[in-house]
Design a protein around this motif. Structure first.
Motif, PDB file in Angstrom:
ATOM      1  N   ASP A 196     -13.838   1.889   9.417  1.00  0.00           N
ATOM      2  CA  ASP A 196     -14.469   1.815   8.103  1.00  0.00           C
ATOM      3  C   ASP A 196     -15.074   3.196   7.879  1.00  0.00           C
ATOM      4  O   ASP A 196     -15.996   3.601   8.592  1.00  0.00           O
ATOM      5  N   THR A 219      -0.914  -2.080  -6.633  1.00  0.00           N
ATOM      6  CA  THR A 219      -1.417  -2.322  -5.269  1.00  0.00           C
ATOM      7  C   THR A 219      -2.744  -3.066  -5.382  1.00  0.00           C
ATOM      8  O   THR A 219      -3.256  -3.268  -6.487  1.00  0.00           O
ATOM      9  N   ILE A 266       0.933   2.450  -9.465  1.00  0.00           N
ATOM     10  CA  ILE A 266       1.726   1.501  -8.661  1.00  0.00           C
ATOM     11  C   ILE A 266       0.853   0.265  -8.458  1.00  0.00           C
ATOM     12  O   ILE A 266      -0.340   0.390  -8.167  1.00  0.00           O
ATOM     13  N   LYS A 271     -11.533  11.482  -8.054  1.00  0.00           N
ATOM     14  CA  LYS A 271     -10.245  12.150  -7.806  1.00  0.00           C
ATOM     15  C   LYS A 271     -10.332  13.648  -8.117  1.00  0.00           C
ATOM     16  O   LYS A 271      -9.696  14.467  -7.448  1.00  0.00           O
ATOM     17  N   SER A 307       0.823  -1.216   0.000  1.00  0.00           N
ATOM     18  CA  SER A 307       0.000   0.000   0.000  1.00  0.00           C
ATOM     19  C   SER A 307       0.853   1.260   0.000  1.00  0.00           C
ATOM     20  O   SER A 307       1.906   1.307   0.667  1.00  0.00           O
ATOM     21  N   ILE A 308       0.364   2.280  -0.693  1.00  0.00           N
ATOM     22  CA  ILE A 308       1.053   3.577  -0.676  1.00  0.00           C
ATOM     23  C   ILE A 308       1.145   4.094   0.765  1.00  0.00           C
ATOM     24  O   ILE A 308       2.171   4.629   1.184  1.00  0.00           O
TER      25      ILE A 308
HETATM   26  P1  NAP Z   1      -4.503  -0.134  -1.363  1.00  0.00           P
HETATM   27  O1  NAP Z   1      -3.268  -0.658  -0.780  1.00  0.00           O
HETATM   28  O2  NAP Z   1      -5.535  -1.125  -1.802  1.00  0.00           O
HETATM   29  O3  NAP Z   1      -5.141   0.924  -0.362  1.00  0.00           O
HETATM   30  C1  NAP Z   1      -6.484   1.367  -0.471  1.00  0.00           C
HETATM   31  C2  NAP Z   1      -6.997   1.434   0.924  1.00  0.00           C
HETATM   32  O4  NAP Z   1      -8.329   1.958   0.977  1.00  0.00           O
HETATM   33  C3  NAP Z   1      -7.064   0.044   1.525  1.00  0.00           C
HETATM   34  O5  NAP Z   1      -6.366   0.037   2.749  1.00  0.00           O
HETATM   35  C4  NAP Z   1      -8.553  -0.151   1.719  1.00  0.00           C
HETATM   36  O6  NAP Z   1      -8.858  -0.974   2.825  1.00  0.00           O
HETATM   37  C5  NAP Z   1      -8.978   1.257   2.009  1.00  0.00           C
HETATM   38  N1  NAP Z   1     -10.424   1.354   2.021  1.00  0.00           N
HETATM   39  C6  NAP Z   1     -11.314   1.067   1.052  1.00  0.00           C
HETATM   40  N2  NAP Z   1     -12.568   1.248   1.503  1.00  0.00           N
HETATM   41  C7  NAP Z   1     -12.456   1.670   2.790  1.00  0.00           C
HETATM   42  C8  NAP Z   1     -13.389   2.015   3.803  1.00  0.00           C
HETATM   43  N3  NAP Z   1     -14.713   1.975   3.611  1.00  0.00           N
HETATM   44  N4  NAP Z   1     -12.920   2.406   5.017  1.00  0.00           N
HETATM   45  C9  NAP Z   1     -11.610   2.437   5.258  1.00  0.00           C
HETATM   46  N5  NAP Z   1     -10.669   2.109   4.355  1.00  0.00           N
HETATM   47  C10 NAP Z   1     -11.101   1.720   3.130  1.00  0.00           C
HETATM   48  O7  NAP Z   1      -4.188   0.749  -2.649  1.00  0.00           O
HETATM   49  P2  NAP Z   1      -3.305   2.068  -2.878  1.00  0.00           P
HETATM   50  O8  NAP Z   1      -2.990   2.058  -4.305  1.00  0.00           O
HETATM   51  O9  NAP Z   1      -2.231   2.183  -1.864  1.00  0.00           O
HETATM   52  O10 NAP Z   1      -4.389   3.215  -2.662  1.00  0.00           O
HETATM   53  C11 NAP Z   1      -4.246   4.271  -1.737  1.00  0.00           C
HETATM   54  C12 NAP Z   1      -4.696   5.577  -2.355  1.00  0.00           C
HETATM   55  O11 NAP Z   1      -3.785   5.930  -3.377  1.00  0.00           O
HETATM   56  C13 NAP Z   1      -6.062   5.548  -3.000  1.00  0.00           C
HETATM   57  O12 NAP Z   1      -6.715   6.776  -2.765  1.00  0.00           O
HETATM   58  C14 NAP Z   1      -5.731   5.413  -4.468  1.00  0.00           C
HETATM   59  O13 NAP Z   1      -6.758   5.879  -5.313  1.00  0.00           O
HETATM   60  C15 NAP Z   1      -4.519   6.301  -4.522  1.00  0.00           C
HETATM   61  N6  NAP Z   1      -3.667   6.154  -5.712  1.00  0.00           N
HETATM   62  C16 NAP Z   1      -3.232   4.924  -6.101  1.00  0.00           C
HETATM   63  C17 NAP Z   1      -2.440   4.808  -7.226  1.00  0.00           C
HETATM   64  C18 NAP Z   1      -1.966   3.470  -7.698  1.00  0.00           C
HETATM   65  O14 NAP Z   1      -1.616   3.342  -8.880  1.00  0.00           O
HETATM   66  N7  NAP Z   1      -1.897   2.452  -6.858  1.00  0.00           N
HETATM   67  C19 NAP Z   1      -2.064   5.947  -7.954  1.00  0.00           C
HETATM   68  C20 NAP Z   1      -2.502   7.195  -7.520  1.00  0.00           C
HETATM   69  C21 NAP Z   1      -3.310   7.280  -6.398  1.00  0.00           C
HETATM   70  P3  NAP Z   1      -9.022  -2.556   2.586  1.00  0.00           P
HETATM   71  O15 NAP Z   1      -7.966  -3.024   1.654  1.00  0.00           O
HETATM   72  O16 NAP Z   1      -8.879  -3.051   3.949  1.00  0.00           O
HETATM   73  O17 NAP Z   1     -10.347  -2.717   1.926  1.00  0.00           O
END
Ligand code: NAP
Length: 273
Positions: free
Chosen positions: A64, A193, A191, A162, A18-19
Motif C-alpha cells: 500500500d 477499468t 479504458i 496527472k 487493469s492497464i
Molecule cells: P485499476 O485497474 O483500478 O488500477 C489502479 C490501481 O491503483 C489499482 O491496482 C489500485 O489498487 C491501485 N491503488 C490505489 N491506491 C493504492 C495504494 N494506496 N497503494 C497501492 N496501490 C493502490 O485502473 P487503471 O485504469 O488500470 O489505472 C492504472 C493507472 O492508469 C492509473 O494511474 C490511472 O490514472 C492511469 N490511467 C487510466 C486510464 C483509464 O482510462 N483507465 C487512462 C489513463 C491513465 P486496488 O484496486 O487494489 O485498490
C-alpha cells in the motif's frame, strides 16, 4: 524476446482489466521476470490466480503506497528474491470520489492531499527506496492521462495529480539519467477499468474519444501494454522524461471534424448517441 534477462516489479494490478496487467502480460511474453504487488488481504486473494498465471511464484508482495514501511519492505523482498531489478511500473492512482465530479473549486484539502500522496508522491518514494537495487540499464514507467494537460469534464482533482505526475517524470528522469535509469510516462486514452469507473460520465468520455480520435477507436490494455513494454525495454534506450501518448491519436486533434451539408450548415462528425 526483447525483455529476456530483465527483472522488474509492477504495481497497480487490481484485476485482469487493469492497464498494469496489460503491461505485465506484454513483458512476460517478451521473456521478463515479473513481481507484482497487492494492496491488502482482500486483493491478495483476488490476485493470487493472476500472480500464478503471470508466473510470479513467490514474487507477490503487499504494498500500500500510502505506507512508507510497506515500500521499504518491498525493497527488501525484491533484493532478497531478485538481487537487482531492471524496471518498475507505477500504475497507481486514487482520488476520493468527491474530487472526480461536481464543481472543481469545492475540492477539499484532505481530498487534494490524498490524491497527490497516492497518485504522485508514491512514484518519488518508490523510486527513491528502490534506487539502490536498480541496475544501470533500468527503466521506470508511470501512467498519465490527457486530463493532466487539458480540461476534461469531471476529471477535476485527478487532472491536477496527472499534471504533477508528468512533471515528476521529467524531474526524476534528470535526477536518475546519470545512473543509467530512464523514467517515462504513457498517457493512455480512456479504458474501462476499476479506477475509471470512479470518474463521472466515463461512458461519455469513451464515446467522445473513439468518435474524435484519428483511429476512431478506444485503445486497449494490450495496446498500452505493448507500448509500455517498449519503454521498459532496451529498444527505447535513448528515451527518457517523455510522456508518450497511446490514445488512438486523440491528443493531436485541435477541433473535431465537421461535415457541412449543401446549405453550408456544419454538423460534428459524431456517431455517439
Ligand atoms: P485499476 O485497474 O483500478 O488500477 C489502479 C490501481 O491503483 C489499482 O491496482 C489500485 O489498487 C491501485 N491503488 C490505489 N491506491 C493504492 C495504494 N494506496 N497503494 C497501492 N496501490 C493502490 O485502473 P487503471 O485504469 O488500470 O489505472 C492504472 C493507472 O492508469 C492509473 O494511474 C490511472 O490514472 C492511469 N490511467 C487510466 C486510464 C483509464 O482510462 N483507465 C487512462 C489513463 C491513465 P486496488 O484496486 O487494489 O485498490
Amino acid at each position: 524476446m526483447v525483455m529476456k534477462g530483465k527483472k522488474g516489479v509492477i504495481l497497480g494490478i487490481a484485476n485482469k482489466k487493469s492497464i498494469a496487467y496489460g503491461i505485465a502480460k506484454a513483458c512476460r511474453e517478451q521473456g521478463a521476470e515479473v513481481a507484482i504487488t497487492f494492496l491488502n488481504e482482500r486483493f491478495e486473494k483476488k490476485l493470487e490466480p493472476v500472480a500464478t498465471e503471470l508466473g510470479c511464484g513467490e514474487k507477490f508482495y503487499p504494498c500500500d503506497v500510502s505506507r512508507p514501511e510497506e515500500i521499504k519492505a518491498l525493497k527488501e523482498s525484491l533484493e532478497k528474491d531478485f538481487g537487482e531489478i531492471d524496471f518498475i511500473v507505477h500504475s497507481i492512482a486514487f482520488a476520493p470520489k468527491e474530487g472526480l465530479s461536481g464543481r472543481f473549486m469545492d475540492i477539499t484539502k484532505d481530498a487534494f492531499n490524498v490524491a497527490m500522496d497516492i497518485s504522485v508522491y508514491s512514484l518519488i518514494e518508490i523510486v527513491r527506496e528502490l534506487h539502490p537495487i536498480m541496475s544501470n540499464k533500468s527503466s521506470v514507467l508511470t501512467l498519465s492521462y490527457y486530463g493532466g494537460v487539458k480540461y476534461i469534464p469531471n476529471y477535476n482533482l485527478m487532472g491536477i495529480a496527472k499534471s504533477a505526475l508528468e512533471m515528476t517524470t521529467k524531474y526524476l528522469a534528470e535526477d536518475l539519467g546519470k545512473d543509467g535509469i530512464r523514467v517515462n510516462a504513457i498517457s493512455a486514452g480512456p479504458i474501462k477499468t476499476l479506477a475509471a469507473a470512479g470518474i463521472g460520465d466515463f461512458g461519455f468520455m469513451l464515446k467522445w474519444n473513439s468518435a474524435h480520435s484519428p483511429l476512431k477507436e478506444n485503445v486497449t490494455i494490450e495496446q498500452v501494454g505493448n507500448s509500455g513494454m517498449y519503454l521498459l525495454s532496451d529498444l527505447s534506450s535513448g528515451v527518457t522524461g517523455e510522456v508518450h501518448y497511446v490514445d488512438a491519436g486523440f491528443n493531436i486533434m485541435g477541433m473535431p471534424a465537421v461535415n457541412f451539408d449543401e446549405t453550408g450548415h456544419g454538423k460534428i462528425a459524431w456517431n455517439g448517441e
